[in-house]
Design an enzyme around this catalytic site. Structure first.
Site, short mmCIF file in Angstrom:
data_model
loop_
_atom_site.label_atom_id
_atom_site.label_comp_id
_atom_site.label_asym_id
_atom_site.label_seq_id
_atom_site.Cartn_x
_atom_site.Cartn_y
_atom_site.Cartn_z
N HIS A 107 0.85 -1.19 0.00
CA HIS A 107 0.00 0.00 0.00
C HIS A 107 0.89 1.25 0.00
O HIS A 107 1.35 1.69 1.06
CB HIS A 107 -0.91 0.03 1.23
CG HIS A 107 -1.92 -1.07 1.29
ND1 HIS A 107 -3.02 -1.10 0.46
CD2 HIS A 107 -2.00 -2.17 2.09
CE1 HIS A 107 -3.75 -2.17 0.74
NE2 HIS A 107 -3.15 -2.84 1.71
N HIS A 117 -1.15 -6.74 -5.22
CA HIS A 117 -1.17 -8.03 -4.52
C HIS A 117 -0.53 -9.07 -5.43
O HIS A 117 -0.73 -9.07 -6.64
CB HIS A 117 -2.61 -8.44 -4.20
CG HIS A 117 -2.78 -9.92 -3.97
ND1 HIS A 117 -3.31 -10.75 -4.94
CD2 HIS A 117 -2.49 -10.70 -2.90
CE1 HIS A 117 -3.34 -11.99 -4.47
NE2 HIS A 117 -2.85 -11.99 -3.25
N ASN A 119 0.61 -13.48 -5.12
CA ASN A 119 0.69 -14.69 -4.31
C ASN A 119 1.06 -15.86 -5.21
O ASN A 119 0.54 -15.99 -6.31
CB ASN A 119 -0.66 -14.95 -3.64
CG ASN A 119 -0.72 -16.31 -2.96
OD1 ASN A 119 -1.18 -17.29 -3.53
ND2 ASN A 119 -0.26 -16.36 -1.73
N VAL A 120 1.99 -16.69 -4.73
CA VAL A 120 2.29 -17.97 -5.38
C VAL A 120 2.35 -19.03 -4.28
O VAL A 120 2.91 -18.78 -3.21
CB VAL A 120 3.60 -17.94 -6.20
CG1 VAL A 120 3.40 -17.21 -7.52
CG2 VAL A 120 4.74 -17.31 -5.41
N ARG A 121 1.77 -20.20 -4.53
CA ARG A 121 1.62 -21.17 -3.45
C ARG A 121 1.59 -22.60 -3.99
O ARG A 121 1.30 -22.85 -5.16
CB ARG A 121 0.33 -20.90 -2.67
CG ARG A 121 -0.92 -20.93 -3.54
CD ARG A 121 -2.14 -20.40 -2.82
NE ARG A 121 -3.32 -20.41 -3.68
CZ ARG A 121 -3.65 -19.42 -4.48
NH1 ARG A 121 -2.91 -18.33 -4.53
NH2 ARG A 121 -4.73 -19.49 -5.24
N HIS A 156 -0.73 -5.65 -17.44
CA HIS A 156 -1.36 -6.80 -18.07
C HIS A 156 -0.46 -7.44 -19.12
O HIS A 156 -0.47 -8.67 -19.29
CB HIS A 156 -2.71 -6.40 -18.69
CG HIS A 156 -3.82 -6.38 -17.69
ND1 HIS A 156 -4.57 -7.49 -17.40
CD2 HIS A 156 -4.30 -5.38 -16.91
CE1 HIS A 156 -5.47 -7.18 -16.48
NE2 HIS A 156 -5.33 -5.91 -16.17
N GLY A 269 -6.38 -22.01 11.43
CA GLY A 269 -5.71 -21.65 12.67
C GLY A 269 -4.37 -21.00 12.45
O GLY A 269 -3.47 -21.09 13.30
#
Length: 314
Positions: A107, A117, A119-121, A156, A269
């Site tokens: 931000h 944002h 994210n890689v997972r 893009h 959790g």
């Protein structure tokens, strides 16, 4: 059925993710001029939740460019996949899991610099009497407060370049998926100008799926850094900051109501401070606010907060 890639290749994923975090934080530190705080953590062996694992949450607050941002790595195992992970794959309900990834949200203070944002997972669903199942996911998306068409095209096109080696229609599919996913259904409006999003990636096999995930991660800095370097010195006033805080409220709403990653972390959790690092520091809500006709704020809604084929525009 896609099966466990094995411990050696499995370890390659963690090695890549930690190196990606290091590279991104190093470059963002250079740009901002302030250091990220590293908050490492590890689950106790006797954690009553059954979760095990570790992580490194790197956070910057009140920096030279970033008002708040975080780049987090985590690697956890647990006895049962949360509902957010099995909603589209009910056959995996009840299995244990192993999950690792890098997630970031930035931000900037200047309203002319967009929030971003990425994210890689990697996830592995396990069961004693069944073959393990793996999949990759990730993506990146841009949330401007004041729109610049050249920035959107650049972002893009870089996303498209990250997918070009893998399938001719990969960018089209993952862009459409992103437009659908980062959408506030209760507001009937997109969160930003999109990017790419993918999940449950396993059909090309482990090696090719992993390669695609790496390409997305490696293209983040080229996608975002030129934009903030171009906009960071633009002058702004209280009006722009006020609108930025109002639009940040939409970001909060999406992350707390719809985001699968946030829900996965909370339902499993996970560590709350690391999960909610994505939230902006200053936010405002107003009742039934509308932008002034002909203003730059109205232009954001009219010209940018709608699906467009940015990568193909001249």
């Amino acid at each position: 059925m896609n099966t466990d890639p094995g411990p050696m290749r499995h370890g390659d994923v963690e090695t890549y993710l930690t190196s990606l975090q290091d590279r991104i934080v190093a470059e963002l530190t250079r740009i901002d001029g302030s250091a990220f705080k590293s908050d490492t953590w590890e689950r106790a062996k006797d954690d009553p939740s059954g979760l095990q694992g570790r992580g490194d949450t790197r956070v910057i607050e009140e920096g030279g460019l970033f008002e708040r941002g975080g780049v987090a790595f985590s690697h956890v195992t647990g006895p049962r996949l949360p509902g957010s992970a099995t909603a589209s794959r009910p056959e995996l309900a009840g299995r244990g899991f192993e999950a690792m990834g890098v997630s970031l949200v930035l931000h900037p203070r200047n309203p002319y610099c967009p929030t971003v944002h990425m994210n890689v997972r990697f996830l592995l669903a396990t069961a004693a009497d069944r073959d393990p199942v793996f999949w990759f996911g990730g993506g990146m998306d841009l949330t401007p407060y004041y729109g610049f068409e050249q920035d959107c095209r650049h972002f893009h096109r870089t996303c498209r370049a990250s997918l070009a080696p893998f399938a001719a229609d990969a960018h089209s599919r993952y862009k459409h998926w992103c437009d659908q996913y980062f959408f506030l259904k209760h507001r009937n409006e997109p969160r930003g100008i999109g990017g790419i999003f993918f999940d449950d990636l396993h059909e090309p096999g482990f090696a090719r799926s992993f390669s695609l995930m790496r390409s997305v991660g490696d293209h983040f800095l080229p996608a975002y850094v030129p934009i903030i370097e171009e906009r960071r010195h633009l002058a702004y006033g209280e009006r722009e900051r006020d609108f930025q805080a109002y639009r940040r409220g939409r970001y909060v709403e999406f992350n707390l109501v719809w985001d699968r990653g946030t829900l996965f972390g909370l339902q499993s959790g996970g560590r709350t401070e690391s999960i909610l690092m994505s939230l902006p520091p200053t936010v405002k809500w107003r009742y039934d606010w509308k932008p002034t006709a002909g203003s730059d704020e109205e232009r954001l809604y009219r010209d940018f907060l709608r699906p467009r084929e940015w990568a193909d525009e001249a």
